[in-house]
Motif scaffolding. Structure first.
Motif, PDB file in Angstrom:
ATOM      1  N   UNK A  92      54.986   6.996 -48.088  1.00  0.00           N
ATOM      2  CA  UNK A  92      54.431   6.565 -46.808  1.00  0.00           C
ATOM      3  C   UNK A  92      52.920   6.674 -46.776  1.00  0.00           C
ATOM      4  N   UNK A  93      52.391   7.662 -47.497  1.00  0.00           N
ATOM      5  CA  UNK A  93      50.949   7.846 -47.443  1.00  0.00           C
ATOM      6  C   UNK A  93      50.209   6.879 -48.352  1.00  0.00           C
ATOM      7  N   UNK A  94      50.986   6.042 -49.072  1.00  0.00           N
ATOM      8  CA  UNK A  94      50.366   5.042 -49.931  1.00  0.00           C
ATOM      9  C   UNK A  94      49.833   5.597 -51.237  1.00  0.00           C
ATOM     10  N   UNK A  95      50.047   6.885 -51.473  1.00  0.00           N
ATOM     11  CA  UNK A  95      49.541   7.488 -52.708  1.00  0.00           C
ATOM     12  C   UNK A  95      50.330   7.004 -53.909  1.00  0.00           C
ATOM     13  N   UNK A  96      49.653   6.969 -55.022  1.00  0.00           N
ATOM     14  CA  UNK A  96      50.332   6.601 -56.252  1.00  0.00           C
ATOM     15  C   UNK A  96      50.333   5.095 -56.464  1.00  0.00           C
ATOM     16  N   UNK A  97      50.579   4.663 -57.681  1.00  0.00           N
ATOM     17  CA  UNK A  97      50.557   3.240 -58.016  1.00  0.00           C
ATOM     18  C   UNK A  97      51.780   2.506 -57.489  1.00  0.00           C
ATOM     19  N   UNK A  98      51.618   1.205 -57.345  1.00  0.00           N
ATOM     20  CA  UNK A  98      52.730   0.366 -56.926  1.00  0.00           C
ATOM     21  C   UNK A  98      53.576  -0.045 -58.108  1.00  0.00           C
ATOM     22  N   UNK A  99      54.660  -0.829 -57.864  1.00  0.00           N
ATOM     23  CA  UNK A  99      55.588  -1.207 -58.937  1.00  0.00           C
ATOM     24  C   UNK A  99      54.925  -1.927 -60.105  1.00  0.00           C
ATOM     25  N   UNK A 100      53.943  -2.819 -59.801  1.00  0.00           N
ATOM     26  CA  UNK A 100      53.284  -3.521 -60.893  1.00  0.00           C
ATOM     27  C   UNK A 100      52.516  -2.583 -61.796  1.00  0.00           C
ATOM     28  N   UNK A 101      51.835  -1.629 -61.180  1.00  0.00           N
ATOM     29  CA  UNK A 101      51.098  -0.640 -61.961  1.00  0.00           C
ATOM     30  C   UNK A 101      52.038   0.288 -62.724  1.00  0.00           C
ATOM     31  N   UNK A 102      53.207   0.527 -62.136  1.00  0.00           N
ATOM     32  CA  UNK A 102      54.225   1.340 -62.806  1.00  0.00           C
ATOM     33  C   UNK A 102      54.585   0.725 -64.149  1.00  0.00           C
ATOM     34  N   UNK A 103      54.925  -0.544 -64.123  1.00  0.00           N
ATOM     35  CA  UNK A 103      55.340  -1.220 -65.351  1.00  0.00           C
ATOM     36  C   UNK A 103      54.215  -1.233 -66.381  1.00  0.00           C
ATOM     37  N   UNK A 104      52.988  -1.469 -65.915  1.00  0.00           N
ATOM     38  CA  UNK A 104      51.855  -1.520 -66.833  1.00  0.00           C
ATOM     39  C   UNK A 104      51.593  -0.157 -67.479  1.00  0.00           C
ATOM     40  N   UNK A 105      51.633   0.905 -66.672  1.00  0.00           N
ATOM     41  CA  UNK A 105      51.366   2.242 -67.191  1.00  0.00           C
ATOM     42  C   UNK A 105      52.456   2.687 -68.150  1.00  0.00           C
ATOM     43  N   UNK A 106      53.717   2.448 -67.790  1.00  0.00           N
ATOM     44  CA  UNK A 106      54.802   2.829 -68.691  1.00  0.00           C
ATOM     45  C   UNK A 106      54.758   2.014 -69.974  1.00  0.00           C
ATOM     46  N   UNK A 107      54.318   0.753 -69.868  1.00  0.00           N
ATOM     47  CA  UNK A 107      54.147  -0.053 -71.076  1.00  0.00           C
ATOM     48  C   UNK A 107      53.081   0.520 -71.989  1.00  0.00           C
ATOM     49  N   UNK A 108      52.002   1.029 -71.387  1.00  0.00           N
ATOM     50  CA  UNK A 108      50.937   1.654 -72.174  1.00  0.00           C
ATOM     51  C   UNK A 108      51.439   2.923 -72.859  1.00  0.00           C
ATOM     52  N   UNK A 109      52.228   3.710 -72.135  1.00  0.00           N
ATOM     53  CA  UNK A 109      52.805   4.916 -72.729  1.00  0.00           C
ATOM     54  C   UNK A 109      53.739   4.561 -73.888  1.00  0.00           C
ATOM     55  N   UNK A 110      54.508   3.491 -73.719  1.00  0.00           N
ATOM     56  CA  UNK A 110      55.422   3.048 -74.773  1.00  0.00           C
ATOM     57  C   UNK A 110      54.645   2.595 -76.002  1.00  0.00           C
ATOM     58  N   UNK A 111      53.554   1.845 -75.775  1.00  0.00           N
ATOM     59  CA  UNK A 111      52.729   1.386 -76.902  1.00  0.00           C
ATOM     60  C   UNK A 111      52.107   2.584 -77.621  1.00  0.00           C
ATOM     61  N   UNK A 112      51.708   3.595 -76.861  1.00  0.00           N
ATOM     62  CA  UNK A 112      51.127   4.795 -77.460  1.00  0.00           C
ATOM     63  C   UNK A 112      52.148   5.503 -78.346  1.00  0.00           C
ATOM     64  N   UNK A 113      53.389   5.603 -77.868  1.00  0.00           N
ATOM     65  CA  UNK A 113      54.441   6.233 -78.663  1.00  0.00           C
ATOM     66  C   UNK A 113      54.677   5.465 -79.954  1.00  0.00           C
ATOM     67  N   UNK A 114      54.743   4.133 -79.863  1.00  0.00           N
ATOM     68  CA  UNK A 114      54.960   3.315 -81.063  1.00  0.00           C
ATOM     69  C   UNK A 114      53.809   3.476 -82.052  1.00  0.00           C
ATOM     70  N   UNK A 115      52.593   3.631 -81.536  1.00  0.00           N
ATOM     71  CA  UNK A 115      51.441   3.804 -82.415  1.00  0.00           C
ATOM     72  C   UNK A 115      51.518   5.145 -83.138  1.00  0.00           C
ATOM     73  N   UNK A 116      51.925   6.196 -82.428  1.00  0.00           N
ATOM     74  CA  UNK A 116      52.100   7.511 -83.057  1.00  0.00           C
ATOM     75  C   UNK A 116      53.146   7.432 -84.164  1.00  0.00           C
ATOM     76  N   UNK A 117      54.269   6.769 -83.868  1.00  0.00           N
ATOM     77  CA  UNK A 117      55.335   6.623 -84.856  1.00  0.00           C
ATOM     78  C   UNK A 117      54.846   5.869 -86.081  1.00  0.00           C
ATOM     79  N   UNK A 118      54.130   4.781 -85.845  1.00  0.00           N
ATOM     80  CA  UNK A 118      53.633   3.962 -86.956  1.00  0.00           C
ATOM     81  C   UNK A 118      52.679   4.764 -87.839  1.00  0.00           C
ATOM     82  N   UNK A 119      51.743   5.490 -87.231  1.00  0.00           N
ATOM     83  CA  UNK A 119      50.754   6.225 -88.005  1.00  0.00           C
ATOM     84  C   UNK A 119      51.400   7.312 -88.859  1.00  0.00           C
TER      85      UNK A 119
END
Length: 312
Positions: A173-200
């Motif tokens: 209700x207080x509007x804090x935190x990212x919205x759904x679009x930002x959710x997907x983008x941030x989790x995608x970045x975390x996923x890419x980071x994990x894949x990069x760690x695995x690859x290295x």
């Protein structure tokens, strides 16, 4: 060393320092309760800026391994259970990955089958054993490593941002935190980071082993990595027909330091913190619990390898 002159920026040096400090935690150079060297001393030793050392220490603190206080330096507050010294191992209760890998490399034929999330822990110990080979402490004649990793196309349940609403879920209700679009983008970045760690780390351990053959220190080296459509809830290390290490991943809340130096509160798993149990094949009693476990895990691994996995 002027990091500003690096064509790859500070990111490469940050990862190098972070992995070096993790390796030192792994081999007991910084035991539980001990203090790390001062930031300036680490920077001089590793040939990087103090800022890079500070970033690496913040990452280790976010993962829960060290505690840093102004004016007091950094202290180890959590010991990697399966990366400790041989004296810490209690067979069949708690076991260490380091001694497991060392036992494998003490044999003329090194055989390892591994199912894990990123291979980060294994990489550190493979590199340690490669140095032992170079020093003549062990002399394997053949090395065979098969590794199963989660398919990079999977949407894994971790890591994911902690306070994020799922798609379609209303924001607070207080509007804090990212919205759904930002959710997907941030989790995608975390996923890419994990894949990069695995690859290295996959590239690192492959290179460490194949270099032994190139240097004519080990006559035969076979390393193969395959990907399976499975989310690892546990890690498994097998010496086929001999012994197994098995343990669930520890799900934790932690702060993840991103490449742009932002911090994300996330739900993640820590391989360094997982408790591994050792199961030994009793050749004199094929019906013993250890024998049954080792053989059942070998059958499970082979079925995934042959039926589910795709080559890298």
């Amino acid at each position: 060393m002027d990091e500003g002159q690096s064509t790859e920026g500070g990111g490469k040096e940050f990862w190098r320092v972070l992995e070096e400090l993790r390796a030192r935690l792994a081999n007991g150079a910084y035991p539980l309760g001990s203090s790390l060297p001062a930031q300036r001393a680490l920077a001089d030793e590793l040939g990087v800026s103090r800022d890079t050392v500070q970033r690496a220490l913040r990452a280790l603190a976010g993962e829960g391994w060290i505690e840093s206080r102004q004016g007091s330096g950094s202290r180890v507050v959590k010991s990697p259970i399966h990366l400790g010294t041989p004296q810490q191992e209690t067979p069949r209760v708690r076991a260490t990955l380091g001694t497991f890998v060392a036992r494998a490399f003490a044999q003329p034929v090194v055989q390892l089958d591994v199912f894990t999330l990123t291979s980060e822990s294994l990489d550190a110990h493979i590199r340690l054993q490669a140095e032992r080979v170079r020093l003549g402490e062990v002399r394997p004649e053949r090395i065979e490593l098969r590794m199963l990793l989660p398919d990079t196309s999977l949407t894994l349940p971790y890591p994911r941002a902690k306070h994020l609403a799922s798609e379609g879920e209303a924001r607070p209700d207080d509007g804090a935190g990212p919205g759904p679009g930002q959710v997907a983008q941030l989790n995608g970045t975390l996923h890419d980071r994990l894949n990069d760690i695995t690859r290295r780390h996959s590239i690192s351990l492959r290179s460490a082993l194949r270099d032994l053959k190139t240097e004519k220190l080990v006559p035969s080296v076979q390393v193969e990595v395959r990907y399976v459509p499975l989310t690892p809830a546990f890690k498994l290390y097998l010496r086929p027909g001999v012994e197994a290490l098995f343990g669930p991943y520890e799900v934790v809340e932690r702060s993840i330091l991103m490449d742009d130096e932002t911090e994300v509160d996330a739900i993640d798993v820590l391989g360094l913190g997982s408790t591994l149990t050792r199961h030994v094949n009793d050749e004199g009693d094929p019906d013993s619990s250890g024998s049954v476990f080792v053989e059942s895990m070998r059958a499970w691994f082979d079925s995934c390898w042959n039926l589910l996995a795709r080559p890298s």
